[in-house]
Design a protein around this motif. Sequence first.
Motif, short mmCIF file in Angstrom:
data_model
loop_
_atom_site.label_atom_id
_atom_site.label_comp_id
_atom_site.label_asym_id
_atom_site.label_seq_id
_atom_site.Cartn_x
_atom_site.Cartn_y
_atom_site.Cartn_z
N ALA A 99 0.68 -1.09 0.14
CA ALA A 99 -0.30 0.02 -0.09
C ALA A 99 0.57 1.18 -0.06
O ALA A 99 0.65 2.06 -0.48
CB ALA A 99 -1.05 -0.27 1.05
N LEU A 100 2.16 1.19 0.36
CA LEU A 100 3.01 2.36 0.27
C LEU A 100 3.94 2.00 0.19
O LEU A 100 4.84 0.36 -0.21
CB LEU A 100 2.72 3.04 2.08
N CYS A 147 0.22 12.89 -0.76
CA CYS A 147 0.52 11.15 0.56
C CYS A 147 0.56 11.94 1.45
O CYS A 147 0.24 12.97 2.18
CB CYS A 147 1.47 11.03 0.12
N ILE A 152 1.88 7.27 1.64
CA ILE A 152 0.93 6.30 1.44
C ILE A 152 0.09 7.60 0.77
O ILE A 152 -0.17 8.21 0.96
CB ILE A 152 0.33 5.54 2.17
N PRO A 153 -0.15 7.60 -0.40
CA PRO A 153 -1.46 8.44 -1.33
C PRO A 153 -2.62 9.20 -0.06
O PRO A 153 -3.21 7.46 0.01
CB PRO A 153 -1.95 7.87 -2.89
N ARG A 154 -3.12 9.70 -0.25
CA ARG A 154 -4.71 10.04 1.05
C ARG A 154 -5.30 9.27 0.42
O ARG A 154 -6.30 9.12 1.04
CB ARG A 154 -4.30 11.59 1.05
N HIS A 155 -5.49 9.46 -1.10
CA HIS A 155 -6.75 8.50 -1.44
C HIS A 155 -6.60 7.13 -1.32
O HIS A 155 -7.57 6.47 -0.72
CB HIS A 155 -7.25 9.25 -2.88
N GLU A 156 -5.84 6.67 -1.17
CA GLU A 156 -5.18 5.38 -0.32
C GLU A 156 -5.52 4.72 0.95
O GLU A 156 -6.23 3.80 1.15
CB GLU A 156 -3.69 4.62 -0.91
N LEU A 157 -5.32 5.76 1.46
CA LEU A 157 -5.44 5.32 2.79
C LEU A 157 -6.40 5.70 3.26
O LEU A 157 -6.92 4.97 4.30
CB LEU A 157 -4.40 6.05 3.34
N GLU A 213 -9.15 5.36 1.66
CA GLU A 213 -9.96 4.28 0.79
C GLU A 213 -9.57 2.94 1.60
O GLU A 213 -11.04 1.94 1.88
CB GLU A 213 -9.45 3.15 0.04
N ARG A 214 -8.58 2.33 2.95
CA ARG A 214 -8.53 1.66 3.13
C ARG A 214 -9.52 1.88 4.51
O ARG A 214 -9.97 1.05 5.32
CB ARG A 214 -7.10 1.14 3.10
#
Length: 459
Positions: free
Chosen positions: A62-63, A97, A117-122, A124-125
């Motif tokens: 993820a990162l 991020c 880690i991209p903010r949108h990825e975090l 979404e998680r």
Amino acid sequence: MGKRIVAVHLTSRDIGLAVAETSLRSLRVAALERNPLGEPEAARIPPELRPDVTIASLPATALLFRILEFPFGDRRRLDQAVGPALEEHLPLALDDCRSAYDLVSEQRPFRVLAGMIPRHELEERCRRLEALGLAPARVVWAPSAALSTYAAALTAQYPDAIVIHCDGDAVVVAAFSDGRLSGLRIHPTCDTERLVRNIAWTIRTFENSAREVFIGGIGAGRLSEALAAAVTEKTIAAAADQPPPLQIPATEDWTAHATSLGLVMAAGGQTDAPALTFPVAPEMEPAAGRWRELRPLAAWGAAAVVFLLLAFVFDTARLSRRAGALEAEADRIVRQVLPAAAGAPGRRLKLELRAAELERRLGAGAAPGGVSALGTLAALSQAVPKQVGVEFDFYLYDPPEVRVRGHGNDFEDVTKLERALEASEAVESVEANNVRAAVSGGGVDFDLTIHLATEEERS
């Protein structure tokens, strides 16, 4: 008061769950589970658990991460320097991020494990966890959590070692030198032949003198056999043969729960290994973590109290000796000045001299006949009849004279006052310095000088 920690490790295939109880000085794992996501209720936390702290993992992929070196180890300076340094090494923009870091080495050169880690990825998680009914206060990068468990279990006996952890979505390969993380690689899962080739290449690139390679996790047995044939210069060992770092329920292989156990230790503040942590909600600091931080302060506080008590005792003894020396010196001086009193106790003699001095001063300040200032004022007040309407505003006692100023209702009252004072035995004569109408327009103001009678005149 103890707290209940629930650690959730979610992969694309299954979910790991650890429940721990933490108190001021202890951390105990009460339950460990790992269930396929397809099973009903696999991700549900039983309501009766009522966790005080919920912590979850971030997938290995993820990162993006780097191990960086800095000429300083002050965290305030690192807070400002790590993000821009990561941006130079990674194809990500710092503004888009979230970044996290932790110290790997607290001595020069200062090395940190840092990741972005991209903010949108975090986000979404976190939404995925919320959909499962989970609301973690913070999330920790899964490889760093797993390596915390391995470090706690292995590095005391094997400070130089290589660790391989198989965890569903990825394989983590890490090198420890002198108990500190010195190298880290993440390999996505693929066919066994390619994975073994990649891991063998990674092991050979580590600048590490370790002979032991410990392997654990899901499917570690099959990978261990293939790796032993590819890396003949190292000794491949099962990490599960080593005792677990925490008190856990009986389980066949604690390494399968290494990430969940690392999350528990991170939430309980009982890990020294670097962990990349991203706060996503406010939480209360674990009691065990507070104790670990306050323990050095408590030791310093206890030492300070001991030193203060010792200083008080020594100062009291020193001052007592000093007082005794001064007392002896005073007695010696008295004996030299007053030889006739040499046989008398020094303290009693000094008190007698002090009393004589006070009596002398009292006699010097008295009027002729030994009447004091207060006695004279009382005598003058008694000499004035109650029907005479006067008030004294000023009283100056200067034997053998007394000067008074005051206010009367009219001139007749002032005349009555003069006659009454002259009739007193304590007064020889009265002289009016000034008698005039009051400026306020009511009554009169007067200024009198009273000559006191001597003792012979009174008799």
